[in-house]
Design a protein around this motif. Structure first.
Motif, PDB file in Angstrom:
ATOM      1  N   ALA A   1      11.047  13.219 -38.621  1.00 52.71           N
ATOM      2  CA  ALA A   1      12.186  13.529 -39.504  1.00 52.71           C
ATOM      3  C   ALA A   1      13.480  12.875 -39.027  1.00 52.71           C
ATOM      4  CB  ALA A   1      12.353  15.041 -39.646  1.00 52.71           C
ATOM      5  N   GLY A   2      13.390  11.628 -38.567  1.00 55.44           N
ATOM      6  CA  GLY A   2      14.579  10.888 -38.178  1.00 55.44           C
ATOM      7  C   GLY A   2      15.212  11.293 -36.869  1.00 55.44           C
ATOM      8  N   GLY A   3      14.489  12.058 -36.058  1.00 52.78           N
ATOM      9  CA  GLY A   3      15.053  12.487 -34.791  1.00 52.78           C
ATOM     10  C   GLY A   3      14.002  12.736 -33.735  1.00 52.78           C
ATOM     11  N   VAL A   4      14.472  12.922 -32.523  1.00 53.06           N
ATOM     12  CA  VAL A   4      13.616  13.292 -31.404  1.00 53.06           C
ATOM     13  C   VAL A   4      13.897  14.763 -31.128  1.00 53.06           C
ATOM     14  CG1 VAL A   4      13.084  12.891 -28.980  1.00 53.06           C
ATOM     15  CG2 VAL A   4      13.684  10.973 -30.445  1.00 53.06           C
ATOM     16  N   TRP A   5      12.851  15.560 -31.121  1.00 55.21           N
ATOM     17  CA  TRP A   5      12.967  17.008 -30.951  1.00 55.21           C
ATOM     18  C   TRP A   5      12.450  17.404 -29.577  1.00 55.21           C
ATOM     19  CZ3 TRP A   5      15.181  19.840 -34.862  1.00 55.21           C
ATOM     20  CH2 TRP A   5      15.361  19.165 -36.067  1.00 55.21           C
ATOM     21  N   VAL A   6      13.253  18.168 -28.867  1.00 53.59           N
ATOM     22  CA  VAL A   6      12.863  18.703 -27.568  1.00 53.59           C
ATOM     23  C   VAL A   6      12.909  20.222 -27.691  1.00 53.59           C
ATOM     24  CG1 VAL A   6      13.399  18.833 -25.116  1.00 53.59           C
ATOM     25  CG2 VAL A   6      13.835  16.709 -26.371  1.00 53.59           C
ATOM     26  N   ARG A   7      11.749  20.855 -27.525  1.00 53.52           N
ATOM     27  CA  ARG A   7      11.646  22.320 -27.639  1.00 53.52           C
ATOM     28  C   ARG A   7      11.311  22.881 -26.256  1.00 53.52           C
ATOM     29  NH1 ARG A   7      11.047  25.084 -32.193  1.00 53.52           N
ATOM     30  NH2 ARG A   7      10.372  23.195 -33.258  1.00 53.52           N
ATOM     31  N   LEU A   8      12.190  23.751 -25.770  1.00 54.90           N
ATOM     32  CA  LEU A   8      12.028  24.361 -24.454  1.00 54.90           C
ATOM     33  C   LEU A   8      11.575  25.816 -24.612  1.00 54.90           C
ATOM     34  CD1 LEU A   8      15.368  23.043 -22.968  1.00 54.90           C
ATOM     35  CD2 LEU A   8      13.100  22.113 -22.581  1.00 54.90           C
ATOM     36  N   PRO A   9      10.931  26.369 -23.611  1.00 56.22           N
ATOM     37  CA  PRO A   9      10.542  27.778 -23.672  1.00 56.22           C
ATOM     38  C   PRO A   9      11.788  28.664 -23.792  1.00 56.22           C
ATOM     39  CG  PRO A   9       9.444  26.683 -21.855  1.00 56.22           C
ATOM     40  CD  PRO A   9      10.449  25.721 -22.399  1.00 56.22           C
ATOM     41  N   GLU A  10      11.808  29.514 -24.797  1.00 51.08           N
ATOM     42  CA  GLU A  10      12.994  30.340 -25.065  1.00 51.08           C
ATOM     43  C   GLU A  10      13.359  31.239 -23.896  1.00 51.08           C
ATOM     44  OE1 GLU A  10      12.948  32.387 -28.800  1.00 51.08           O
ATOM     45  OE2 GLU A  10      12.028  30.657 -29.806  1.00 51.08           O
ATOM     46  N   ILE A  11      12.366  31.800 -23.249  1.00 56.21           N
ATOM     47  CA  ILE A  11      12.641  32.719 -22.144  1.00 56.21           C
ATOM     48  C   ILE A  11      13.304  32.012 -20.961  1.00 56.21           C
ATOM     49  CG2 ILE A  11      10.409  32.516 -20.986  1.00 56.21           C
ATOM     50  CD1 ILE A  11      10.595  35.632 -20.695  1.00 56.21           C
ATOM     51  N   ALA A  12      13.068  30.712 -20.834  1.00 55.69           N
ATOM     52  CA  ALA A  12      13.598  29.965 -19.695  1.00 55.69           C
ATOM     53  C   ALA A  12      15.001  29.422 -19.935  1.00 55.69           C
ATOM     54  CB  ALA A  12      12.666  28.814 -19.347  1.00 55.69           C
ATOM     55  N   VAL A  13      15.515  29.547 -21.161  1.00 58.10           N
ATOM     56  CA  VAL A  13      16.862  29.031 -21.441  1.00 58.10           C
ATOM     57  C   VAL A  13      17.800  30.115 -21.981  1.00 58.10           C
ATOM     58  CG1 VAL A  13      16.160  26.641 -21.785  1.00 58.10           C
ATOM     59  CG2 VAL A  13      16.156  28.197 -23.724  1.00 58.10           C
ATOM     60  N   GLN A  14      17.384  31.355 -21.956  1.00 53.57           N
ATOM     61  CA  GLN A  14      18.232  32.433 -22.483  1.00 53.57           C
ATOM     62  C   GLN A  14      19.546  32.558 -21.724  1.00 53.57           C
ATOM     63  OE1 GLN A  14      15.753  35.898 -22.405  1.00 53.57           O
ATOM     64  NE2 GLN A  14      14.897  35.504 -24.429  1.00 53.57           N
ATOM     65  N   HIS A  15      19.508  32.433 -20.431  1.00 52.69           N
ATOM     66  CA  HIS A  15      20.708  32.559 -19.598  1.00 52.69           C
ATOM     67  C   HIS A  15      20.907  31.262 -18.826  1.00 52.69           C
ATOM     68  CE1 HIS A  15      20.826  36.799 -20.551  1.00 52.69           C
ATOM     69  NE2 HIS A  15      19.536  36.860 -20.265  1.00 52.69           N
ATOM     70  N   LEU A  16      21.096  30.190 -19.558  1.00 51.73           N
ATOM     71  CA  LEU A  16      21.186  28.854 -18.974  1.00 51.73           C
ATOM     72  C   LEU A  16      22.467  28.698 -18.154  1.00 51.73           C
ATOM     73  CD1 LEU A  16      19.702  26.068 -19.082  1.00 51.73           C
ATOM     74  CD2 LEU A  16      21.287  25.467 -20.879  1.00 51.73           C
ATOM     75  N   ASP A  17      22.316  28.281 -16.906  1.00 53.38           N
ATOM     76  CA  ASP A  17      23.469  28.006 -16.047  1.00 53.38           C
ATOM     77  C   ASP A  17      23.918  26.554 -16.207  1.00 53.38           C
ATOM     78  OD1 ASP A  17      23.261  30.604 -15.091  1.00 53.38           O
ATOM     79  OD2 ASP A  17      21.981  30.007 -13.421  1.00 53.38           O
ATOM     80  N   SER A  18      22.969  25.638 -16.107  1.00 53.29           N
ATOM     81  CA  SER A  18      23.256  24.207 -16.262  1.00 53.29           C
ATOM     82  C   SER A  18      21.941  23.477 -16.503  1.00 53.29           C
ATOM     83  CB  SER A  18      23.950  23.652 -15.014  1.00 53.29           C
ATOM     84  OG  SER A  18      23.060  23.705 -13.909  1.00 53.29           O
ATOM     85  N   GLY A  19      22.045  22.234 -16.960  1.00 55.74           N
ATOM     86  CA  GLY A  19      20.842  21.439 -17.160  1.00 55.74           C
ATOM     87  C   GLY A  19      21.119  20.167 -17.916  1.00 55.74           C
ATOM     88  N   HIS A  20      20.138  19.285 -17.919  1.00 53.47           N
ATOM     89  CA  HIS A  20      20.254  18.027 -18.651  1.00 53.47           C
ATOM     90  C   HIS A  20      18.869  17.496 -19.018  1.00 53.47           C
ATOM     91  CE1 HIS A  20      19.836  16.762 -14.438  1.00 53.47           C
ATOM     92  NE2 HIS A  20      19.156  15.751 -14.937  1.00 53.47           N
TER      93      HIS A  20
END
Length: 145
Positions: free
Chosen positions: A67-86
């Motif tokens: 659909a015209g893009g690159v999709w990155v899906r992360l586990p929801e439980i692992a990003v609920q309280h995100l401190d930092s990332g890239h």
């Protein structure tokens, strides 16, 4: 033709071949994926721990292009309280096409990246993030078509 001349011809061909191979090797460029690979190698235990933490989760990381893009899906439980990332897209054939996307602190689990910002081909995708003080790490090869 005696055996002495044959030996000289064989040695001359060998030296010409070796000279050609040295000249060919000197024209090669040898890019590494990371310019500071040595310091990253020393911190590799953090990567091992991040992979173990991610493997313990029920949901995997999913990367797709549609659909015209690159999709990155992360586990929801692992990003609920995100401190930092890239998220890094490292082009294996040219470092000029590399992309680094900072992750939103809001705990977003799906990232949509425009396909137009990428060169088609193979990438090594590295995703690193910290959530609730726990390190997570994912790495895979991915082809953008």
């Amino acid at each position: 033709m005696n055996w002495g001349i044959r030996v000289v011809i064989i040695l001359a061909l060998f030296l010409a071949g070796m000279t050609y191979m040295v000249a060919l090797a000197m024209r090669q460029t040898n890019e590494t994926i990371d310019a500071d690979y040595y310091s990253k190698e020393l911190k590799y235990q953090k990567v091992i721990d991040g992979k173990k933490q991610l493997a313990a989760l029920a949901q995997p990381v999913m990367i797709s292009d549609s659909a015209g893009g690159v999709w990155v899906r992360l586990p929801e439980i692992a990003v609920q309280h995100l401190d930092s990332g890239h998220i890094e897209f490292l082009r294996l054939s040219s470092s000029k096409a590399d992309r680094r996307i900072p992750m939103a602190i809001a705990g977003k689990s799906v990232y949509s990246l425009p396909l137009a910002s990428f060169v088609k081909g193979w990438y090594r995708v590295r995703i690193e993030w910290i959530s609730k003080g726990v390190d997570y790490y994912h790495e895979q090869n991915f082809q953008i078509r």
